[in-house]
Design a protein around this motif. Structure first.
Motif, PDB file in Angstrom:
ATOM      1  N   TRP A   3      58.800  32.095  61.894  1.00 15.74           N
ATOM      2  CA  TRP A   3      58.862  31.356  60.629  1.00 15.74           C
ATOM      3  C   TRP A   3      60.310  31.013  60.296  1.00 15.74           C
ATOM      4  O   TRP A   3      60.614  29.897  59.871  1.00 15.74           O
ATOM      5  N   THR A   4      61.210  31.970  60.499  1.00 19.21           N
ATOM      6  CA  THR A   4      62.623  31.726  60.204  1.00 19.21           C
ATOM      7  C   THR A   4      63.192  30.634  61.082  1.00 19.21           C
ATOM      8  O   THR A   4      63.873  29.713  60.603  1.00 19.21           O
ATOM      9  N   LEU A   5      62.912  30.689  62.385  1.00 25.63           N
ATOM     10  CA  LEU A   5      63.445  29.692  63.306  1.00 25.63           C
ATOM     11  C   LEU A   5      62.870  28.303  63.037  1.00 25.63           C
ATOM     12  O   LEU A   5      63.604  27.308  63.024  1.00 25.63           O
ATOM     13  N   VAL A   6      61.566  28.216  62.791  1.00 26.93           N
ATOM     14  CA  VAL A   6      60.906  26.926  62.632  1.00 26.93           C
ATOM     15  C   VAL A   6      61.174  26.321  61.259  1.00 26.93           C
ATOM     16  O   VAL A   6      61.519  25.143  61.144  1.00 26.93           O
TER      17      VAL A   6
ATOM     18  N   GLN B 104      54.129  37.005  52.963  1.00 24.24           N
ATOM     19  CA  GLN B 104      53.404  35.872  53.543  1.00 24.24           C
ATOM     20  C   GLN B 104      53.597  35.766  55.052  1.00 24.24           C
ATOM     21  O   GLN B 104      52.835  35.078  55.737  1.00 24.24           O
ATOM     22  N   THR B 105      54.608  36.462  55.600  1.00 22.54           N
ATOM     23  CA  THR B 105      54.825  36.447  57.046  1.00 22.54           C
ATOM     24  C   THR B 105      54.362  37.751  57.696  1.00 22.54           C
ATOM     25  O   THR B 105      54.806  38.095  58.789  1.00 22.54           O
ATOM     26  N   SER B 106      53.469  38.465  57.024  1.00 21.47           N
ATOM     27  CA  SER B 106      52.914  39.709  57.561  1.00 21.47           C
ATOM     28  C   SER B 106      51.424  39.550  57.819  1.00 21.47           C
ATOM     29  O   SER B 106      50.781  38.620  57.329  1.00 21.47           O
ATOM     30  N   PHE B 107      50.884  40.474  58.614  1.00 21.82           N
ATOM     31  CA  PHE B 107      49.442  40.587  58.716  1.00 21.82           C
ATOM     32  C   PHE B 107      48.910  41.117  57.381  1.00 21.82           C
ATOM     33  O   PHE B 107      49.674  41.516  56.506  1.00 21.82           O
ATOM     34  N   THR B 108      47.605  41.145  57.243  1.00 23.14           N
ATOM     35  CA  THR B 108      47.020  41.689  56.018  1.00 23.14           C
ATOM     36  C   THR B 108      47.263  43.187  55.905  1.00 23.14           C
ATOM     37  O   THR B 108      47.255  43.735  54.798  1.00 23.14           O
TER      38      THR B 108
END
Length: 549
Positions: free
Chosen positions: A355-358, A340-344
């Protein structure tokens, strides 16, 4: 170990604002669950056919909801259809009528059903209105069950059903006061079950045990409710939103880049993320190990993707396994998170880092400035083999270098210095979470990095240990330690979800409450999500409110 149950004052400390929650329309999940528990049905009408819910930080944020003409029409139409469905089935109708066959016991039927539908006892004028509606239906030729069905339809399309209503004795008074027993029953049931209270909660509300300064009953209900299957709604709703599991359901994967991807694998990844979170809710894992626990949940297809050899390819049930691969640890090693944290079509290191930091550390990361040259050349197609196979570390270095990227500037480097090391530390996992050692062009993947404070790592395992070290109770974490941020962020996210309103932090009125929650969780010592829930439920901001808004 659970927080000790103690008596708490009936008013919060003077000068501390517990906040207030406006009228809270049921969201789609809450509506469907409430209908099912109230009427004995099994449907998901709102989630499949209603207009999409508005959303704040979470989709249970009360002030984000509206009620347009179109929205009310869908509720009204649903009330008519659901009422007809129930009274066409003798068994379902019998649960409402409860043995009553004529007007002699009509009031009992109305008060009993109304208590559950409105999540509180009916007021005298509400009973009278319902009795008059039933009498009017009979006068128009309806039989007794049909007259009751009209009352049911009316209640299902009314404000006290569609909204969670909390009343202030003096609506203009800003003096904090304890919410009522029935209001507390609803706060607790919609927090843990996304549904209406059950008979046990209603019984303790009637006995005055839920708003009491003696919190024994509240703590007991948390323990009881988390063992109920309906607690799965808390996992799918809270963790599903916070941890991005819902995003995975709609995430697109380029089939030319990842030929092993399939819908069964997507569904297995969704289940794994939720089961993993559940280990920290009702299992034995403390939140301090969220990034480091060597735990996975796999079925046949997902095990094959992970390279595990001892799970049959045809197995559909999810199985808990430990130490499946020394390279794959914690939440950041789950295929769902990595996908889910990758491009297609390839990994996205800055997105993974951000994403990890936020989301997990609750750090502020600004949006990129305008007019920045994209990392991939303009016009690059997802099917481009160059985009799928090129060394991402080298590409990011070039992206930050003004000599090769005229759009790069100092502000780019400041953010990428925080984001990229975390994301590049995950580069051994491709865009669907498969472990690899080389890029498609044959160059070796280097997951090593340096965090902004100077600490170094050479693998995901080392990175996650760095992000999980330090003193969870410290206000000034040691070098390399992020454990205090990890636990504080979980407290903040769950408090936000529990009170169904935006938190007023950084010098605001919710700072002392968040500090109290964090202190209570640390004092408990188990670091389980269950103990965090108890710390929040016992906190004044969950138990009190005020008017004047």
């Amino acid at each position: 170990m659970s927080p000790p149950v103690t008596a708490v004052p009936n008013t919060p400390p003077k000068g501390i604002d517990p906040g207030t929650v406006p009228l809270h329309r049921l969201n789609a999940l809450e509506y469907d669950n409430t209908i099912n528990d109230l009427l004995g049905l099994s449907q998901n009408l709102a989630r499949t056919s209603f207009l999409p819910d508005e959303k704040g930080t979470f989709d249970n944020q009360a002030d984000a909801f509206t009620m347009s003409d179109a929205e009310f029409s869908q509720y009204f139409s649903a009330a008519q259809a659901l009422g007809d469905q129930v009274f066409a089935d003798p068994k379902l109708a019998g649960q409402v009528l409860n043995g009553c066959a004529d007007n002699s016991c009509l009031q009992s039927v109305i008060t009993s059903f109304g208590l559950r539908a409105y999540r509180r006892p009916l007021a005298p004028d509400e009973i009278t209105r319902a009795m008059n509606l039933a009498a009017y239906a009979v006068a128009q030729g309806a039989d007794f069950p049909t007259s009751v069905s009209q009352v049911v339809k009316m209640m299902l399309s009314s404000i006290p059903f569609l909204y969670r209503v909390e009343l202030d004795p003096n609506p203009g008074d800003t003096t904090p006061h304890a919410i009522g027993d029935y209001e507390m029953a609803s706060r607790l049931s919609y927090l843990l079950w996304s549904s209406m209270p059950d008979a046990a909660l209603f019984a303790d509300a009637a006995a005055g045990k839920l708003a009491s300064s003696d919190t024994t009953a509240l703590v007991g209900h948390v323990d009881r409710m988390l063992t109920d299957p309906r607690a799965g709604n808390f996992v799918t709703s809270f963790a599903g939103q916070w941890l991005g599991v819902r995003d995975l359901g709609s995430h697109q994967v380029e089939p030319t880049a990842f030929k092993s991807w399939s819908e069964p694998i997507r569904q297995a990844m969704v289940q794994e993320q939720l089961l993993y979170f559940n280990e920290f809710l009702v299992g034995n894992l403390p939140w301090t190990q969220f990034l480091t626990a060597p735990v996975n949940f796999v079925n046949g297809p997902l095990a094959a993707l992970y390279g595990a050899k001892n799970i049959p390819a045809t197995q559909t049930a999810m199985t808990k396994v430990t130490n499946i691969d020394p390279n794959r640890v914690g939440f950041m090693g789950l295929g769902g998170f990595l996908t889910q944290t990758s491009f297609t079509y390839r990994t996205n290191a800055p997105k993974r880092g951000k994403w990890t930091l936020v989301n997990l550390l609750c750090e502020d990361v600004p949006e990129p400035p305008p007019n920045i040259t994209p990392l991939d050349p303009v016009g690059t197609a997802p099917t481009s083999m160059m985009a799928q196979t090129e060394n991402v570390r080298l590409r990011l270095q070039a992206h930050r270098d003004p000599a090769t990227n005229p759009g790069a500037n100092a502000s780019c480097f400041v953010c990428h210095k925080r984001l990229d090391p975390i994301g590049l530390g995950l580069e051994n996992f491709d865009g669907i979470g498969v472990y690899r050692t080389k890029y498609g062009d044959g160059s070796l993947i280097d997951p090593a990095g340096v965090l902004p404070d100077g600490t170094t790592f050479s693998s995901l395992s080392e990175l996650t240990k760095l992000l999980s070290t330090g003193d969870a109770t410290a206000t000034d974490p040691a070098k390399g330690g992020r454990l205090q941020e990890l636990t504080s962020c979980a407290s903040k996210q769950l408090l936000n979800y529990a009170v169904s309103r935006p938190l007023n932090l950084t010098g605001g009125t919710d700072d002392p409450y968040l500090a109290q929650v964090e202190s209570a969780w640390a004092k408990d010592g188990s670091w389980s999500i269950k103990s965090l829930i108890k710390a929040i439920v016992l906190n004044d901001t969950f138990r009190f409110r005020h008017g004047g808004v």
